[in-house]
Design an enzyme around this catalytic site. Structure first.
Site, PDB file in Angstrom:
ATOM      1  CG  HIS A  67       1.026   5.509   4.149  1.00 58.75           C
ATOM      2  ND1 HIS A  67       0.251   5.355   5.270  1.00 58.75           N
ATOM      3  CD2 HIS A  67       1.832   4.414   4.103  1.00 58.75           C
ATOM      4  CE1 HIS A  67       0.580   4.234   5.891  1.00 58.75           C
ATOM      5  NE2 HIS A  67       1.539   3.641   5.202  1.00 58.75           N
ATOM      6  CG  HIS A  95      -0.234  -0.097   2.518  1.00 60.62           C
ATOM      7  ND1 HIS A  95       0.177  -1.301   3.039  1.00 60.62           N
ATOM      8  CD2 HIS A  95       0.172   0.847   3.405  1.00 60.62           C
ATOM      9  CE1 HIS A  95       0.785  -1.093   4.181  1.00 60.62           C
ATOM     10  NE2 HIS A  95       0.808   0.208   4.427  1.00 60.62           N
TER      11      HIS A  95
HETATM   12  P1  5GP Z   1       2.144   0.546   7.215  1.00 60.54           P
HETATM   13  O1  5GP Z   1       2.840   0.752   8.505  1.00 60.54           O
HETATM   14  O2  5GP Z   1       1.987  -0.930   6.959  1.00 60.54           O
HETATM   15  O3  5GP Z   1       2.707   1.295   6.076  1.00 60.54           O
HETATM   16  O4  5GP Z   1       0.735   1.215   7.402  1.00 60.54           O
HETATM   17  C1  5GP Z   1      -0.446   0.569   7.682  1.00 60.54           C
HETATM   18  C2  5GP Z   1      -1.474   1.646   7.799  1.00 60.54           C
HETATM   19  O5  5GP Z   1      -2.731   1.039   7.874  1.00 60.54           O
HETATM   20  C3  5GP Z   1      -1.326   2.511   9.077  1.00 60.54           C
HETATM   21  O6  5GP Z   1      -1.200   3.863   8.704  1.00 60.54           O
HETATM   22  C4  5GP Z   1      -2.590   2.229   9.865  1.00 60.54           C
HETATM   23  O7  5GP Z   1      -3.089   3.378  10.477  1.00 60.54           O
HETATM   24  C5  5GP Z   1      -3.530   1.697   8.802  1.00 60.54           C
HETATM   25  N1  5GP Z   1      -4.477   0.710   9.279  1.00 60.54           N
HETATM   26  C6  5GP Z   1      -4.226  -0.334  10.113  1.00 60.54           C
HETATM   27  N2  5GP Z   1      -5.348  -1.075  10.282  1.00 60.54           N
HETATM   28  C7  5GP Z   1      -6.308  -0.487   9.532  1.00 60.54           C
HETATM   29  C8  5GP Z   1      -7.679  -0.794   9.299  1.00 60.54           C
HETATM   30  O8  5GP Z   1      -8.246  -1.756   9.812  1.00 60.54           O
HETATM   31  N3  5GP Z   1      -8.360   0.030   8.459  1.00 60.54           N
HETATM   32  C9  5GP Z   1      -7.768   1.123   7.858  1.00 60.54           C
HETATM   33  N4  5GP Z   1      -8.527   1.861   7.062  1.00 60.54           N
HETATM   34  N5  5GP Z   1      -6.476   1.432   8.064  1.00 60.54           N
HETATM   35  C10 5GP Z   1      -5.757   0.639   8.881  1.00 60.54           C
END
Ligand code: 5GP
Length: 143
Positions: A106, A104
């Site tokens: 951001h 993903h």
């Molecule tokens: P990463 O650290 O993997 O780049 O980011 C994961 C992102 O997913 C984080 O910014 C966190 O806030 C978001 N996130 C985690 N769980 C959920 C969820 O259940 N729903 C949504 N919409 N975002 C999530």
């Protein structure tokens, strides 16, 4: 050796419709929805539907299509929030900050002089996230 993709990660569940999200945009290959713990107003996530842990194991054609959606959402959040700029970030594996292991990006509107909140900080109010998703959809002309 790289770890395998876990089909029960939280984003895989969102992609299968098993867990709700505040959807912003969807096409055949990608899905975009509001981050539940936003680092700033309008913090949106963009995912390919195809499974990969992150950038390192994704197929090039998947990356090609997802970056198109990243650009579309970047323009949408900038317009929706009248932002001064847009921050795009993407983490690969836990030591680099990744917490959900489905690729993903951001996409976060930035405003001059306004710092971002911490990564995976506080859960946002659902009504606010729904309102922000609607604002971005309207800016994209799909509201
Ligand atoms: P990463 O650290 O993997 O780049 O980011 C994961 C992102 O997913 C984080 O910014 C966190 O806030 C978001 N996130 C985690 N769980 C959920 C969820 O259940 N729903 C949504 N919409 N975002 C999530």
């Amino acid at each position: 050796m790289a770890e395998a993709y876990d089909p029960n990660n939280i984003f895989a569940k969102i992609l299968r419709g098993e867990i709700p999200c505040h959807k912003v945009f969807e096409d055949a290959d990608t899905l975009s929805f509001m981050d539940i713990m936003p680092q700033g107003d309008g913090h949106t996530l963009v995912l390919p539907k195809a499974p990969s842990r992150n950038l390192l194991d994704a197929q090039p054609e998947v990356l090609a299509s997802v970056i198109g959606t990243v650009q579309r959402i970047a323009k949408g959040v900038k317009a929706a929030f009248d932002a001064d700029g847009v921050f795009v970030q993407q983490f690969n594996e836990a030591p680099a900050g990744q917490t959900v292991f489905h690729l993903h990006f951001h996409v976060i509107p930035r405003f001059a002089g306004v710092p971002l909140k911490g990564h995976t900080g506080q859960m946002a109010d659902h009504a606010v996230l729904a309102d922000h998703a609607a604002k971005i959809r309207a800016a994209l002309g799909i509201g």
